[in-house]
Design an enzyme around this catalytic site. Structure first.
Site, PDB file in Angstrom:
ATOM      1  CG  HIS A  23       5.664  -6.527   3.536  1.00 37.78           C
ATOM      2  ND1 HIS A  23       4.782  -7.034   4.453  1.00 37.78           N
ATOM      3  CD2 HIS A  23       5.211  -6.935   2.331  1.00 37.78           C
ATOM      4  CE1 HIS A  23       3.831  -7.705   3.839  1.00 37.78           C
ATOM      5  NE2 HIS A  23       4.075  -7.669   2.529  1.00 37.78           N
ATOM      6  CG  ASP A  73       4.985 -10.201  -0.015  1.00 35.63           C
ATOM      7  OD1 ASP A  73       4.038  -9.956   0.758  1.00 35.63           O
ATOM      8  OD2 ASP A  73       5.345  -9.432  -0.920  1.00 35.63           O
ATOM      9  CG  ASP A  91       1.136  -6.055   0.760  1.00 32.47           C
ATOM     10  OD1 ASP A  91       0.635  -5.151   0.078  1.00 32.47           O
ATOM     11  OD2 ASP A  91       1.770  -7.000   0.259  1.00 32.47           O
ATOM     12  CG  HIS A 102      -0.645 -10.695   2.026  1.00 27.51           C
ATOM     13  ND1 HIS A 102      -0.027 -10.472   3.235  1.00 27.51           N
ATOM     14  CD2 HIS A 102       0.133 -10.110   1.103  1.00 27.51           C
ATOM     15  CE1 HIS A 102       1.075  -9.779   3.039  1.00 27.51           C
ATOM     16  NE2 HIS A 102       1.197  -9.547   1.744  1.00 27.51           N
TER      17      HIS A 102
END
Length: 1007
Positions: free
Chosen positions: A259, A261, A371, A576
């Site tokens: 993951h 971001d 997420d 997000h």
């Protein structure tokens, strides 16, 4: 027995830490190190390689916050290492916390090609599997000194403009070593068995068999000669490692994952480097492990690699073709889903899937959003229309109050569409594949007896890193191991196919997937949210008028490239941690600058198209981009403005204040500057509860228990201050078309100027609130107590609305004490209702109370501003202009119409005469969401529309051009076997039949 286990565990931990693990890399020989500190921002690799390097040594400090240092490391493999496996250990000064949240590095060859990345758990580089001796090593390490910002402390290190210039790191190790493969394997054996042992029941004989084997293995290790005795120790573990899993063992599909971001505790420019570092390691790992499968979910990140690391991109393409590197998700980024507008959500899939199809020929079937902070009830239909059929997240496991009752289920959206959905019961998207996490997945899995399998995304994440060879070793040992779930590394689609086949009749969850956490993300960073909303609205305008001009005006060229580029910019900022306001100051500072540029460019595109459409002339023309006729101007067209309606009057109110009226509404502003009456003259009905005041600013302390920018905890309501102190009040504008009462208030270190306007012919009270905000850890709300007995409210979401209860009968309703709405929220009792509209506010709350007179008050509040201090210590400080409107007597259809009008203001130009709409629809319940030209540039017109009121609709679309055909399409503008669209008539009219909230994309073919 208990004491024996405890002693063995303590013994194992110490021996591993102090003897066995240090022996993995033996015979260290220091490398020669030189350095070059890049000035300012990161430089291209060619510039870094060609720089003038100076002396450097292990132990030297390096790297101020956000700096880049290039290290040149050179050396020669000793001749006596011939036949041995040789690795370099390059420790930049890692503190052994999670990768991605501190310094990182990318190793380059002298020719500029990537070797692999460096992070705390991946600090090695293979020199040779079987050295000949005498090999020359020359590498260049592009090292990023990103500050550690994960401790929730207030810090100004989150922006290069305010960060310090002192070195953050100290170079720790730069050695050539012999890699002791058998010692490394022993470490993996012992760690897997230790984790397994601690998860087995205290009465389980298997637990003690493992314990005795571990004891025996440790007895076999000569602490003075670990490499020489590792094989003997491993032999004593072989039996317990070979014992197969039970037939009923839970089955885990392990998917490599990192993951990343796209911005969070680092700026966008650093994410560009993070994705290259991670992808480099994944390709490197695949080279030695053909069984390894890695899923990457964001098309934007692959596009960054294509742009900035073309050599790496070509390696990725090969691994994709081989089936190891698996693009998933199909969206441009892993976006927020609460606040993203309907058309923007469609474009997340259009541009995400289009990139994967164009670059790799891949059609993704799953949506991968592990997420994001809750999931809109509109998502299932959007997923299906994008050509996907599976949905994955695990974030709902973070909910504070209610445990979600399923892990595998059918998720039903507002229109009735269902999508097969899985929540990994491992409760993390960064699994280490350790025994504790796998045991938790098996115990936690709620489909026992019906389903038997779950998915586990494994690898270091959030800041990137991905799986390591240690993760793969754990997977291999637990593939078929007694006491453990069965682990198989496989592609996500393989898991979904198996899960669907065994549990086709899974239970159904209808409605939104509300996250009972991170509710503050609907409000934090107001300017970022405002930039998003206005960017979405401006893109709608630009596409509509550009498409109309392209069809109608000879020589006008539709700006395909510009619109796609701007869309991708807006989509990126819907990530997000950007749109929700949970990134560092740097990210939001850049977002404000980006949105300003987006606004300027889209305004220019719109003006150019409207000028082309208007032609030469002196006729005043009003362009109406909204999907409903407005003041006599048709939707999507331009005409002379109509008469405004009955003039607005203003008079002084008895007891202070003013009374405004326009024949439809009568509005009283009292001596405090508060709205104490909003009377619906047509319905002979008061909107506001007796004895209350609306447009009441209220301020709360706001200090959540943990996640400052993310969270609002319910106890904030325990303390509230009504802001009623009045600095000044005046009639700021008075004329037949509009009257404005301006109210100025001071509070704390801040001021607010509230302009209350009633317009001729309007059924809304319009409010502009200009706030100079200089509070910290405070929460500003605007309250509207309504004289409405509402059992539920309707909040606009993508392509429709969602109902939420106003009561708190159960913990599920009580947990929704802060909710998200798009352009409007609506409260009603049978026959009459009120809407509250906004132009950039998403957070709301609704409460209800019984009054002494027996009536019920439903209070709707907009969440205007917050002031958390982490991760941005200056969140929302400064000037803000927020617009909202109260609409007494509004039904759902009125709320839809007025919400669009507030967000899509008219534009006035002079020209030759009216501009007819490119398309029209004869039912106001059917809303045209987008009008554009087709992505394939063949000239077809794409129209996306939806049923907006939650009922059936039969309508006719009329094309304002010669029409040769109309085809229902998916979001990627491909033909869809739908039933909503009838055959067009000779007059260019297309019959439509829509179910509640149905989205229809039409491809209109031009002659």
């Amino acid at each position: 027995m208990h004491d024996d286990r405890s002693i063995t565990e303590h013994r194992l931990r110490r021996v591993l830490r102090e003897r066995i693990k240090p022996a993995v890399h033996s015979h260290p020989v220091p490398l020669t190190v030189e350095r070059w500190d890049a000035p300012g921002e990161p430089v291209p690799a060619a510039e870094g390689l060609a720089a003038a390097y100076g002396p450097c040594a292990v132990g030297d400090p390096w790297g101020p916050a956000w700096g880049t240092t290039w290290f040149k490391v050179t050396g020669t493999v000793p001749a006596e290492w011939a036949g041995r496996t040789v690795e370099a250990v390059l420790d930049l000064g890692f503190d052994r916390m999670m990768p991605g949240f501190q310094c990182e590095g990318l190793v380059h060859r002298a020719d500029g090609g990537e070797v692999k990345a460096l992070n705390p758990y991946n600090d090695w580089v293979r020199v040779s599997d079987r050295a000949e001796g005498g090999e020359r090593v020359e590498w260049y390490v592009e090292a990023a000194s990103n500050p550690v910002l994960v401790d929730h402390a207030v810090t100004y290190e989150g922006d290069r403009q305010t960060s310090g210039d002192q070195p953050l790191y100290r170079l720790a190790r730069m050695d050539l070593t012999v890699f002791e493969g058998e010692v490394w394997e022993l470490v993996q054996d012992l760690e897997v068995l230790h984790d397994l042992m601690t998860q087995l029941d205290v009465q389980d004989a298997r637990r003690y068999a493992v314990l005795r084997a571990v004891d025996a293995a440790l007895d076999a290790v000569d602490l003075a000669d670990v490499p020489g005795t590792a094989s003997a120790a491993r032999a004593r573990l072989a039996g317990v490692l070979a014992s197969p899993a039970h037939a009923s063992a839970h089955r885990i599909s392990a998917v490599g994952h990192a993951h990343i971001d796209s911005a969070w505790l680092w700026p966008l420019r650093e994410t560009v480097r993070k994705v290259s570092r991670t992808a480099s390691n994944m390709v490197h790992l695949m080279d030695g492990h053909p069984e390894f499968v890695f899923a990457m979910s964001q098309a934007q990140q692959l596009d960054w690699i294509k742009t900035h690391r073309p050599e790496l991109f070509e390696r990725i393409k090969k691994k994709i073709a081989d089936g190891q590197f698996v693009p998933v998700g199909g969206m441009w980024v892993e976006s927020d889903t609460n606040m993203v507008g309907g058309e923007a959500m469609a474009r997340q899939f259009l541009y995400g899937k289009k990139f994967l199809l164009d670059e790799f020929g891949i059609e993704t079937h799953n949506v991968w959003l592990p997420d994001s902070f809750g999931y809109t009830a509109a998502m299932p239909q959007i997923v299906k229309l994008a050509g996907a059929k599976w949905f994955l997240t695990q974030k709902i496991s973070w909910s504070q109050v209610n445990k979600f009752p399923h892990h595998t289920f059918w998720w039903e959206g507002i229109d009735g569409t269902r999508v097969f959905t899985h929540f990994p019961p491992v409760d993390t998207y960064n699994s280490d594949l350790g025994g504790a996490q796998l045991a938790h997945a098996a115990r936690n899995y709620q489909e026992k007896g019906r389903g038997s399998r779950s998915l586990v995304p494994f690898g270091w994440g959030d800041g990137g890193g991905g799986p390591t060879r240690e993760h793969l070793a754990r997977a291999a040992r637990q593939r078929d191991l007694e006491g453990s779930p069965r682990v198989e590394i496989e592609r996500p689609d393989a898991f979904f196919e198996k899960a669907h086949a065994e549990y086709e009749d899974a239970p159904v969850w209808a409605g939104e997937l509300y996250l009972e956490l991170h509710r503050g993300t609907y409000t934090s960073q107001a300017k970022t949210k405002q930039g998003n909303r206005r960017g979405e609205s401006l893109l709608r305008e630009a596409e509509l008028w550009a498409a109309t001009a392209a069809v109608r005006v000879a020589g006008y060229a539709y700006p395909y490239e510009d619109l796609e580029r701007i869309w991708k910019t807006v989509l990126l900022h819907q990530f997000h941690d950007i749109l929700p306001g949970s990134s560092i100051a740097w990210v939001h500072r850049e977002a404000r600058e980006t949105y300003r540029a987006v606004r300027e460019e889209l305004t220019a595109i719109t003006l150019a198209a409207q000028t082309a459409l208007a032609g030469e002339g002196a006729v005043e023309l009003v362009f109406n981009c909204a999907p409903h006729t407005r003041n006599g101007v048709p939707a999507g067209g331009a005409d002379r403005p109509a008469a405004a309606g009955e003039p607005v009057t203003v008079e002084e109110r008895h007891g202070g204040g003013y009374v405004l009226a326009n024949g439809r509404l009568l509005v009283e502003v009292d001596g405090r500057g508060l709205i104490v009456s909003a009377y619906d003259l047509e319905a002979d009905r008061e909107s506001l509860a007796p004895g209350t005041a609306a447009n009441l600013l209220q301020i709360h302390p706001d200090f959540p228990n943990m996640w400052d920018a993310w969270d609002i905890d319910a106890f904030y309501r325990n303390n509230v201050t009504d802001l009623v102190a009045l600095d000044a009040m005046e009639v700021a504008g008075s004329g037949p078309e509009a009257v404005t009462v301006r109210v100025t208030r001071s509070f704390g270190n801040s001021t607010a100027v509230l302009s209350v306007t009633l317009r001729a012919g309007a059924k809304t009270v319009d409010i502009v609130t200009d706030v100079e905000w200089h509070e910290t850890e405070k929460f500003l709300k605007a309250a509207f107590p309504l004289d409405v007995k509402a059992e539920r409210t309707a909040s606009e979401t993508q392509f429709g609305h969602v109902y939420r209860a106003t009561h708190t009968n159960t913990s599920w309703e009580a947990a929704k004490f802060e909710i998200c709405a798009h352009r409007w929220i609506h409260a009603e009792e049978p026959g009459w209702g009120v809407a509250l509209l906004n132009d950039s506010t998403y957070g709301h709350d609704v409460t209800r109370d019984v009054r002494a007179d027996g009536g019920q008050t439903t209070t709707v509040r907009l969440s205007l501003l917050r002031a958390p201090r982490y991760p941005d210590p200056e969140t929302d400080q400064g000037s803000h202009t927020l617009r909202f409107s109260l609409a007494p007597g509004a039904g759902i259809g009125d709320a839809v119409r007025e919400g669009h009008w507030l967000n899509l203001p008219e534009r006035t130009l002079t020209g030759a005469g009216p501009v007819a709409p490119l398309v029209t629809v004869d039912d106001d319940a059917v809303v045209v969401e987008a009008v554009k030209l087709a992505e394939d540039r063949g000239g077809d017109v794409i129209v996306r529309l939806y049923e907006s009121r939650g009922g059936r609709a039969t309508a006719t679309l009329a094309a304002g051009f010669e029409l040769t055909g109309a085809v229902e399409s998916d979001l990627l503008e491909r033909p869809l076997a739908g039933t909503a669209v009838g055959d067009p008539g000779a007059d260019g009219r297309v019959p439509l039949t829509l179910r509640p909230f149905q989205i229809v994309t039409l491809r209109l073919r031009r002659a």
